[in-house]
Enzyme design. Sequence first.
Site, PDB file in Angstrom:
ATOM      1  N   HIS A  61     -15.217  37.849  21.413  1.00 19.10           N
ATOM      2  CA  HIS A  61     -13.962  38.602  21.512  1.00 19.10           C
ATOM      3  C   HIS A  61     -13.988  39.806  20.597  1.00 19.10           C
ATOM      4  O   HIS A  61     -14.561  39.763  19.508  1.00 19.10           O
ATOM      5  CB  HIS A  61     -12.759  37.710  21.192  1.00 19.10           C
ATOM      6  CG  HIS A  61     -12.866  36.948  19.908  1.00 19.10           C
ATOM      7  ND1 HIS A  61     -13.630  35.805  19.788  1.00 19.10           N
ATOM      8  CD2 HIS A  61     -12.328  37.168  18.691  1.00 19.10           C
ATOM      9  CE1 HIS A  61     -13.549  35.344  18.544  1.00 19.10           C
ATOM     10  NE2 HIS A  61     -12.778  36.166  17.853  1.00 19.10           N
ATOM     11  N   HIS A 117     -11.498  42.298  18.518  1.00 21.41           N
ATOM     12  CA  HIS A 117     -10.148  42.498  18.004  1.00 21.41           C
ATOM     13  C   HIS A 117      -9.821  43.992  18.102  1.00 21.41           C
ATOM     14  O   HIS A 117     -10.594  44.824  17.614  1.00 21.41           O
ATOM     15  CB  HIS A 117     -10.059  42.102  16.529  1.00 21.41           C
ATOM     16  CG  HIS A 117     -10.318  40.657  16.226  1.00 21.41           C
ATOM     17  ND1 HIS A 117      -9.316  39.759  15.955  1.00 21.41           N
ATOM     18  CD2 HIS A 117     -11.482  39.961  16.121  1.00 21.41           C
ATOM     19  CE1 HIS A 117      -9.845  38.566  15.690  1.00 21.41           C
ATOM     20  NE2 HIS A 117     -11.159  38.667  15.784  1.00 21.41           N
ATOM     21  N   ASN A 170     -16.124  39.715  14.938  1.00 22.99           N
ATOM     22  CA  ASN A 170     -16.614  38.782  13.928  1.00 22.99           C
ATOM     23  C   ASN A 170     -17.703  37.930  14.573  1.00 22.99           C
ATOM     24  O   ASN A 170     -17.523  37.435  15.681  1.00 22.99           O
ATOM     25  CB  ASN A 170     -15.477  37.899  13.420  1.00 22.99           C
ATOM     26  CG  ASN A 170     -14.404  38.707  12.705  1.00 22.99           C
ATOM     27  OD1 ASN A 170     -14.706  39.685  12.026  1.00 22.99           O
ATOM     28  ND2 ASN A 170     -13.150  38.311  12.859  1.00 22.99           N
ATOM     29  N   ASP A 172      -3.074  38.496  20.024  1.00 21.33           N
ATOM     30  CA  ASP A 172      -3.487  37.450  19.088  1.00 21.33           C
ATOM     31  C   ASP A 172      -2.263  36.632  18.667  1.00 21.33           C
ATOM     32  O   ASP A 172      -1.183  37.174  18.432  1.00 21.33           O
ATOM     33  CB  ASP A 172      -4.162  38.091  17.867  1.00 21.33           C
ATOM     34  CG  ASP A 172      -4.963  37.088  17.058  1.00 21.33           C
ATOM     35  OD1 ASP A 172      -6.198  37.198  17.027  1.00 21.33           O
ATOM     36  OD2 ASP A 172      -4.341  36.173  16.452  1.00 21.33           O
ATOM     37  N   VAL A 191     -13.459  31.341  16.701  1.00 23.49           N
ATOM     38  CA  VAL A 191     -13.413  30.893  18.103  1.00 23.49           C
ATOM     39  C   VAL A 191     -14.740  31.275  18.765  1.00 23.49           C
ATOM     40  O   VAL A 191     -15.088  32.453  18.839  1.00 23.49           O
ATOM     41  CB  VAL A 191     -12.232  31.529  18.866  1.00 23.49           C
ATOM     42  CG1 VAL A 191     -12.266  31.118  20.336  1.00 23.49           C
ATOM     43  CG2 VAL A 191     -10.902  31.128  18.236  1.00 23.49           C
ATOM     44  N   GLN A 247     -16.149  34.411  12.263  1.00 22.58           N
ATOM     45  CA  GLN A 247     -15.792  34.015  13.635  1.00 22.58           C
ATOM     46  C   GLN A 247     -15.287  32.580  13.643  1.00 22.58           C
ATOM     47  O   GLN A 247     -15.947  31.680  13.114  1.00 22.58           O
ATOM     48  CB  GLN A 247     -17.006  34.150  14.556  1.00 22.58           C
ATOM     49  CG  GLN A 247     -16.669  33.853  16.020  1.00 22.58           C
ATOM     50  CD  GLN A 247     -17.868  34.030  16.946  1.00 22.58           C
ATOM     51  OE1 GLN A 247     -18.984  34.305  16.493  1.00 22.58           O
ATOM     52  NE2 GLN A 247     -17.643  33.866  18.234  1.00 22.58           N
TER      53      GLN A 247
END
Length: 118
Positions: A104, A106, A91, A35, A100, A98
């Site tokens: 995804h 994390h 998220n 990240d 993006v 969220q």
Amino acid sequence: MEDQGAEGCIFCRIARGEIPADLVYEGADVVAFRDLNPQGPAHVLVIPRRHLPSLHEGGDDSALLGALLLAAREVAEREGLGASGYRVVINNGPDGGQTVPHLHLHVLGGRPFGWPPG
Ligand code: 5GP
Ligand code: ZN
């Protein structure tokens, strides 16, 4: 955070190698990279190469969704987090935080994380 599709998607561009990222895992269908704004000593994002906007709008390809979890575990192992523990977060949407619109996970570790989240 409107889904603009795969064309201009920043994570699709990372997966295609068009934007540099610090890759830590590359599989056939899944890629993982550090990240840009890490929230702990270890903070890696695990994404499908295919553009899926979110978990909720990510279809029902259980093999791919399973591959994301297995990749998250592999990333944690490679980061040396197996014994100390780590957190895996998705998220989803506005209230989920969220930002993006490409699914995804994390993988966060290297320090204790509080619960409940803020
Ligand atoms: P979200 O808030 O959508 O769950 O998480 C998006 C994450 O992507 C954030 O933690 C943010 O720091 C990270 N991020 C956003 N843009 C980039 C980028 O261009 N490169 C990398 N490596 N991470 C990014
Ligand atoms: Zn995408």
